[in-house]
Write an enzyme that holds these catalytic residues in place. Structure first.
Site: not given
Ligand code: VAH
Length: 312
Positions: A34, A138
Site C-alpha cells: 500500500r 511459516y
C-alpha cells in the site's frame, strides 16, 4: 541503490530510516503493498505487491537498484491462520524477488527466523547447522527460503545473504501476527496500564533482539567480505533468551507496580514450544563479526523511555 519490499512492516519501517542515514535518502527505494504518503515525503516510495513479478522488475529497473532487501512476508501466527496465502506470499514473493535479483544481477537480503527450527531441533544453544523440521507453515517457508537463497547463490551466482532473526522488539512499528509479539505488547501495556496479560506461558524461553541490533546486523552482513562467508542465508543471530517473567522483572526495575498475568493462547503457545530456547550465534560472530549490543536491561530502559514519549 537498495529496493526494500515490506517497507511498512516492523523491520522495513526502521530499516529504511537506517539505510537512508547510511547511504542517502535518494538511494533507498521503499516499497510496500500500500502507498504511504508519510514515507513518500522522505524518499522514493513505490507500491509493489511481491506476488507480481513484473512489478518488482519494473521498479528495480526504473530505479537502477543494485540490491534488493526482501522483507515482505506473513509472520508465524498469521501464516497458521491462512497457510495457502502464506505460501503464495512468503514463497511466491521470495521466488519473484530472487528472479529479479538474478536477471538484474543484484545483491539480495532476506531474513530467515528461529521459526525455521522445529520440535526435533536441539533446543538449547541451537547450532548453526542442525536438524530443521519446523511444524508451522511459516517455518516451512523459512527453511525453503533458506535453501532457495542458497540455490540462487550456488546455481546462478546471486550474492544472497540472510540471518535467522529471533523475536524482534521495537517501539516504532508494532509487529503484526507474530508469536513473539507479546514481548513488544508488554512494553506498550507497561506504559499504558502497568499491567499485561501474556498469551505465552510463564517459563517459555525464546530468543529475542532489540531492533537496533537487528538493523546493524543487516548492514554488517551485507557489507561483509564475501570470501569470509562459509554460510550465506541463515546465520543464527541472537542477543537475549528470555521468558515472559524476565521481561516483567526488567520492567519492574523501572515500574515497580507493573503486574504480569497469563492467559495462554494455545495456538501461539504451540508455535513457541516448537522453537528453540536459545541459539548459538558463533558462526555469525566468526564470519562477519556479529555482536549484539543490547541486553534485556538496556533494551527495557530504551523501550520504556521511547514509548513514554510516543504514547503520551
Ligand atoms: C514471529 N516475530 O513471531 C516473528 C519471528 C522468531 C519470531 O519470526 O513470527
Amino acid at each position: 541503490k537498495i529496493l526494500i519490499t515490506g517497507a511498512l512492516g516492523q523491520i522495513g519501517s526502521e530499516l529504511i530510516t537506517k539505510l537512508r542515514t547510511e547511504y542517502g535518502e535518494s538511494n533507498i527505494v521503499a516499497t510496500d503493498i500500500r502507498f504511504s504518503e508519510e514515507e513518500a515525503q522522505k524518499g522514493p516510495f513505490e507500491v509493489v505487491d511481491v506476488t507480481n513479478p513484473d512489478r518488482i522488475y519494473q521498479v528495480a529497473k526504473a530505479h537502477q537498484v543494485d540490491t534488493i532487501m526482501h522483507l515482505a512476508a506473513l509472520l508465524s501466527a498469521t501464516a497458521e491462520k491462512m497457510p495457502k496465502t502464506a505460501w503464495d506470499i512468503n514463497m511466491g514473493g521470495l521466488m519473484n524477488a530472487l528472479e529479479v535479483a538474478r536477471e538484474l544481477n543484484l545483491q539480495f537480503f532476506t531474513p530467515s527466523s528461529i521459526g525455521a527450527f522445529g520440535p526435533s531441533t536441539p533446543k538449547d544453544s541451537t547450532p548453526q547447522d542442525t536438524l530443521q523440521r519446523p511444524t508451522t507453515m511459516y517455518g516451512v517457508n523459512k527453511v525453503a527460503g533458506e535453501l532457495l537463497c542458497d540455490y540462487y547463490f550456488q546455481r546462478f551466482g546471486v550474492d544472497t545473504r540472510g540471518v535467522r532473526f529471533p523475536g524482534l522488539i521495537s517501539y516504532v512499528t508494532p509487529p503484526g501476527g507474530g508469536t513473539t509479539d507479546y514481548a513488544v505488547e508488554i512494553y506498550y501495556e507497561a506504559i499504558k496500564s502497568k499491567a499485561y496479560t501474556s498469551y505465552i506461558a510463564e517459563g517459555t524461553y525464546m530468543d529475542m533482539m532489540y531492533m537496533p541490533d537487528a538493523l546493524h546486523a543487516i548492514v554488517q552482513l551485507m557489507e561483509a567480505d564475501p570470501a569470509k562467508l562459509e554460510h550465506r542465508n541463515a546465520f543464527n543471530i541472537s542477543a537475549i533468551s528470555a521468558e515472559p517473567m524476565d521481561f516483567a522483572k526488567a520492567i519492574q526495575r523501572h515500574i515497580p507496580d507493573f503486574k504480569l498475568s497469563f492467559h495462554v493462547d494455545p495456538v501461539r503457545q504451540k508455535i513457541a514450544d516448537s522453537w528453540p530456547n536459545s541459539i548459538d550465534s558463533s558462526a555469525a560472530e566468526a564470519e562477519w563479526g556479529f555482536k549484539a549490543k543490547y541486553d534485556i536491561d538496556a533494551m527495557t530502559k530504551e523501550m520504556l523511555d521511547r514509548l513514554e514519549l510516543k504514547l503520551k
